[in-house]
Design a protein around this motif. Structure first.
Motif, PDB file in Angstrom:
ATOM      1  N   ARG A 146      40.931  17.973  45.011  1.00 56.25           N
ATOM      2  CA  ARG A 146      42.153  18.796  44.970  1.00 56.25           C
ATOM      3  C   ARG A 146      42.964  18.550  43.692  1.00 56.25           C
ATOM      4  O   ARG A 146      44.120  18.958  43.593  1.00 56.25           O
ATOM      5  CB  ARG A 146      43.037  18.496  46.195  1.00 56.25           C
ATOM      6  CG  ARG A 146      42.381  18.755  47.545  1.00 56.25           C
ATOM      7  CD  ARG A 146      42.116  20.243  47.770  1.00 56.25           C
ATOM      8  NE  ARG A 146      41.580  20.503  49.094  1.00 56.25           N
ATOM      9  CZ  ARG A 146      40.279  20.593  49.360  1.00 56.25           C
ATOM     10  NH1 ARG A 146      39.387  20.427  48.388  1.00 56.25           N
ATOM     11  NH2 ARG A 146      39.851  20.867  50.578  1.00 56.25           N
ATOM     12  N   GLY A 147      42.369  17.848  42.733  1.00 58.69           N
ATOM     13  CA  GLY A 147      43.005  17.672  41.437  1.00 58.69           C
ATOM     14  C   GLY A 147      43.664  16.334  41.174  1.00 58.69           C
ATOM     15  O   GLY A 147      44.207  16.115  40.090  1.00 58.69           O
ATOM     16  N   TYR A 148      43.640  15.441  42.151  1.00 58.15           N
ATOM     17  CA  TYR A 148      44.219  14.110  41.953  1.00 58.15           C
ATOM     18  C   TYR A 148      43.193  13.190  41.276  1.00 58.15           C
ATOM     19  O   TYR A 148      41.990  13.329  41.508  1.00 58.15           O
ATOM     20  CB  TYR A 148      44.620  13.484  43.294  1.00 58.15           C
ATOM     21  CG  TYR A 148      45.797  14.127  43.984  1.00 58.15           C
ATOM     22  CD1 TYR A 148      47.102  13.738  43.688  1.00 58.15           C
ATOM     23  CD2 TYR A 148      45.609  15.118  44.943  1.00 58.15           C
ATOM     24  CE1 TYR A 148      48.185  14.319  44.335  1.00 58.15           C
ATOM     25  CE2 TYR A 148      46.690  15.709  45.595  1.00 58.15           C
ATOM     26  CZ  TYR A 148      47.966  15.304  45.281  1.00 58.15           C
ATOM     27  OH  TYR A 148      49.038  15.889  45.920  1.00 58.15           O
ATOM     28  N   LEU A 149      43.674  12.258  40.476  1.00 57.72           N
ATOM     29  CA  LEU A 149      42.822  11.195  39.957  1.00 57.72           C
ATOM     30  C   LEU A 149      42.706  10.112  41.032  1.00 57.72           C
ATOM     31  O   LEU A 149      43.601   9.967  41.870  1.00 57.72           O
ATOM     32  CB  LEU A 149      43.408  10.602  38.681  1.00 57.72           C
ATOM     33  CG  LEU A 149      43.562  11.573  37.500  1.00 57.72           C
ATOM     34  CD1 LEU A 149      44.299  10.893  36.359  1.00 57.72           C
ATOM     35  CD2 LEU A 149      42.199  12.073  37.045  1.00 57.72           C
ATOM     36  N   GLU A 150      41.630   9.338  41.014  1.00 57.23           N
ATOM     37  CA  GLU A 150      41.417   8.318  42.042  1.00 57.23           C
ATOM     38  C   GLU A 150      42.581   7.324  42.111  1.00 57.23           C
ATOM     39  O   GLU A 150      43.119   7.060  43.189  1.00 57.23           O
ATOM     40  CB  GLU A 150      40.101   7.561  41.776  1.00 57.23           C
ATOM     41  CG  GLU A 150      39.799   6.527  42.858  1.00 57.23           C
ATOM     42  CD  GLU A 150      38.551   5.722  42.576  1.00 57.23           C
ATOM     43  OE1 GLU A 150      37.751   5.506  43.501  1.00 57.23           O
ATOM     44  OE2 GLU A 150      38.382   5.283  41.410  1.00 57.23           O
TER      45      GLU A 150
END
Length: 202
Positions: A146-150
């Motif tokens: 959904r576009g978040y970085l880890e």
């Protein structure tokens, strides 16, 4: 916060498997920000209850990660997957039916006992700290799609767990939440100390 609009937004955040198996329900009377009951094998619906008055105190990324974690936990509860415990439950039930047809009270008791022990093991594994840790990791993976970085997703979930504890006004984080927070700090790169191996073998 308008519950229906937020529910529509959260449904878009969910993975497709979550939309098929879970349902978001507004529950303004509950003291918890977000809650879900442990799904029993005969329950088809897996509702997630949200108090939207409290929910609105969290940031959007915190809300996203909390929902994804809860959905991942509910999806992760598997009563019927091929492993030794499920095999023992089925064998115990089958043996119990055979023994009862032959009027063998001792056999019925033994078969029923085996089934009960195996079912308890399945219940405990799905309610363990490990199941929560696995749900955190699954939520982070979905958040990445959904576009978040880890690291970013880990920090949002970490801050959400801490924020919920304050909003709900309890006595602080419980043991499982402390373990989860430590693991999330390690994933986010905020700590070099992860979760000890024995928690993953719980």
């Amino acid at each position: 916060m308008e519950p229906n609009a937020e529910i529509r937004r959260l449904l878009d955040v969910m993975p497709a498997s979550g939309r098929m198996t879970t349902k978001i329900v507004s529950k303004p009377q509950q003291a918890k920000v977000i809650d879900a009951t442990f799904p029993l094998p005969w329950n088809q619906d897996r509702p997630i209850y949200i108090n939207f008055d409290l929910w609105g105190r969290l940031t959007k990324p915190q809300r996203d990660l909390l929902l994804l974690q809860k959905v991942s936990w509910l999806i992760g509860v598997k009563w019927f997957k091929p492993n030794i415990d499920q095999g023992v439950v089925l064998l115990g039930l089958l043996a119990g039916l055979i023994e009862s047809s032959q009027s063998d009270a001792v056999g019925v008791a033994v078969a029923g006992g085996l089934s009960a022990i195996a079912a308890l093991r399945i219940w405990r594994s799905n309610k363990s700290s490990e199941s929560e840790l696995n749900a955190d990791i699954a939520a982070i993976k979905v958040a990445q799609r959904r576009g978040y970085l880890e690291a970013e997703a880990s920090q949002h979930l970490l801050s959400a767990i801490e924020a919920v504890a304050k909003i709900e006004g309890g006595s602080g984080l419980n043991f499982t939440e402390l373990i989860r927070c430590q693991n999330l700090r390690a994933i986010a790169g905020l700590s070099s100390v992860g979760v000890p191996e024995f928690f993953n073998a719980e």
